[in-house]
Scaffold this motif. Structure first.
Motif, PDB file in Angstrom:
ATOM      1  N   PHE A 116      -9.242   5.985   1.429  1.00  0.00           N
ATOM      2  CA  PHE A 116     -10.564   5.580   0.925  1.00  0.00           C
ATOM      3  C   PHE A 116     -11.661   6.345   1.639  1.00  0.00           C
ATOM      4  O   PHE A 116     -11.629   6.522   2.859  1.00  0.00           O
ATOM      5  CB  PHE A 116     -10.802   4.081   1.123  1.00  0.00           C
TER       6      PHE A 116
ATOM      7  N   ARG B 289      -6.649   7.171   5.551  1.00  0.00           N
ATOM      8  CA  ARG B 289      -5.890   7.967   4.588  1.00  0.00           C
ATOM      9  C   ARG B 289      -4.396   7.835   4.867  1.00  0.00           C
ATOM     10  O   ARG B 289      -3.988   7.555   5.993  1.00  0.00           O
ATOM     11  CB  ARG B 289      -6.314   9.433   4.673  1.00  0.00           C
TER      12      ARG B 289
ATOM     13  N   VAL C  93      -2.361   5.074   0.529  1.00  0.00           N
ATOM     14  CA  VAL C  93      -3.731   4.721   0.136  1.00  0.00           C
ATOM     15  C   VAL C  93      -4.750   5.377   1.063  1.00  0.00           C
ATOM     16  O   VAL C  93      -4.589   5.398   2.284  1.00  0.00           O
ATOM     17  CB  VAL C  93      -3.924   3.185   0.146  1.00  0.00           C
TER      18      VAL C  93
ATOM     19  N   TYR D  36     -12.850  10.667   5.087  1.00  0.00           N
ATOM     20  CA  TYR D  36     -12.110   9.462   4.720  1.00  0.00           C
ATOM     21  C   TYR D  36     -12.243   8.410   5.824  1.00  0.00           C
ATOM     22  O   TYR D  36     -12.196   8.737   7.007  1.00  0.00           O
ATOM     23  CB  TYR D  36     -10.635   9.782   4.508  1.00  0.00           C
TER      24      TYR D  36
ATOM     25  N   PRO E 252      -9.723   2.079  -4.064  1.00  0.00           N
ATOM     26  CA  PRO E 252      -9.230   3.182  -3.237  1.00  0.00           C
ATOM     27  C   PRO E 252      -9.495   4.537  -3.874  1.00  0.00           C
ATOM     28  O   PRO E 252      -9.467   4.676  -5.098  1.00  0.00           O
ATOM     29  CB  PRO E 252      -7.730   2.892  -3.121  1.00  0.00           C
TER      30      PRO E 252
ATOM     31  N   VAL F   1     -11.005  -3.239   0.323  1.00  0.00           N
ATOM     32  CA  VAL F   1     -10.071  -2.566  -0.585  1.00  0.00           C
ATOM     33  C   VAL F   1      -8.967  -3.529  -1.015  1.00  0.00           C
ATOM     34  O   VAL F   1      -8.560  -3.551  -2.180  1.00  0.00           O
ATOM     35  CB  VAL F   1      -9.474  -1.316   0.090  1.00  0.00           C
TER      36      VAL F   1
ATOM     37  N   PHE G 259       0.854  -1.183   0.000  1.00  0.00           N
ATOM     38  CA  PHE G 259       0.000   0.000   0.000  1.00  0.00           C
ATOM     39  C   PHE G 259       0.891   1.234   0.000  1.00  0.00           C
ATOM     40  O   PHE G 259       1.767   1.373   0.854  1.00  0.00           O
ATOM     41  CB  PHE G 259      -0.882   0.029   1.253  1.00  0.00           C
TER      42      PHE G 259
END
Length: 300
Positions: free
Chosen positions: A108, A119, A106, A116, A154, A147, A103
């Motif tokens: 979402f 984050r 990332v 979020y 994402p 995810v 990741f």
């Protein structure tokens, strides 16, 4: 919804025609009865026959709508299969076995929200890693799993499997690299061994070892307790050493001591890549593991 609307319209038209035809037949046969051409019983027979015909037309229309409803699904499957075949040569290494997940910054958030869920999330998972997703209830642990599997995309950042961006992978590619152990796994009408292998080419001694180590009892799995069914779900995942395994409360119905024992058994092999969600902190006591802390959005 489109097909449901069409089915409703077809049903209304068929019902209207059925009523009109019944009235016409009653009128026509009534005149014939008064003229002495046919008996009263013939009216009943004709009405019964017409009703069956229109009932059959209704069934045919429902089947046609159902067939049309499957066309978009079939097209999507064909599209996914086509992409998978096209990428087969260049992505063979991607699809064969899980090596690592990465990741990079990332984040979402759901479209309906301005906030979020998480984050600036950065972490790497490799073969042999045992990682707990940490955070209070509702912070987004299950969302993170979605995810990872590709169920959710994402909002920002990059995700890599085996050094390949998920943007260049099909959903089928990703599903070959990751698997989920849910809280309530489905039990099929089959033996314990059949429920674990699911028709895959798995060595019998591998299944037997898992049955012994996870203390899965003999008998009909349909009559097992919740905890015993969870053991089958865990064994079902552990026969695949070439996938990243996500465990979402997968041992919640097993007593703490047994859960710890099983997790230590898994961890000692150092051949699995596991990300674990649990609301029982004692479950991971004395089990060596790292932490993805969603409250801080980084790995410790």
């Amino acid at each position: 919804m489109k097909n449901a609307k069409i089915q409703g319209q077809v049903g209304m038209v068929t019902a209207f025609l059925n009523i009109v035809s019944q009235l016409i037949l009653i009128g026509a046969t009534g005149l014939l009865v008064f003229a002495g051409k046919i008996s009263i019983g013939s009216i009943v027979a004709v009405l019964e026959l017409s009703a069956k015909i229109f009932d059959s037309l209704g069934i045919v229309s429902r089947f046609l709508v159902a067939v049309n409803s499957t066309i978009p699904i079939s097209q999507k499957i064909a599209e996914i299969s086509s992409k998978s075949v096209t990428n087969n040569n260049q992505d063979t290494e991607i699809r064969q076995s899980f090596h690592d997940l990465k990741f990079e910054d990332v984040g979402f958030k759901y479209q309906v929200s301005n906030d979020y869920v998480f984050r600036h999330l950065n972490f790497t998972v490799k073969k042999g890693d045992f990682i707990q997703v940490f955070g209070k209830s509702g912070i987004g642990k299950t969302t993170l799993f979605k995810v990872i599997t590709g169920e959710l995309t994402p909002t920002e950042g990059k995700i890599y499997y085996n050094n390949t961006s998920t943007e260049n992978m099909t959903y089928l590619d990703r599903s070959n690299l990751v698997q989920m152990v849910p809280q309530d796994g489905y039990i099929f009408d089959d033996s314990v061994e059949g429920n674990i292998s699911l028709g895959r080419d798995v060595k019998r001694n591998s299944i037997d070892n898992l049955i012994n180590e996870l203390e899965i009892p003999k008998g009909d799995p349909a009559h097992f307790s919740g905890g015993e069914k969870q053991r089958i779900g865990l064994a079902r995942a552990l026969v695949s050493q070439d996938k990243l395994t996500l465990i979402d409360e997968g041992l919640s119905q097993i007593d703490i001591e047994s859960a710890r024992k099983f997790l230590n058994v898994i961890n000692k092999y150092n051949k699995y890549a596991i990300i674990f969600i649990s609301h029982r902190d004692d479950e991971l006591k004395d089990v060596p593991h790292e932490i993805i802390n969603l409250e801080e959005s980084n790995i410790h």
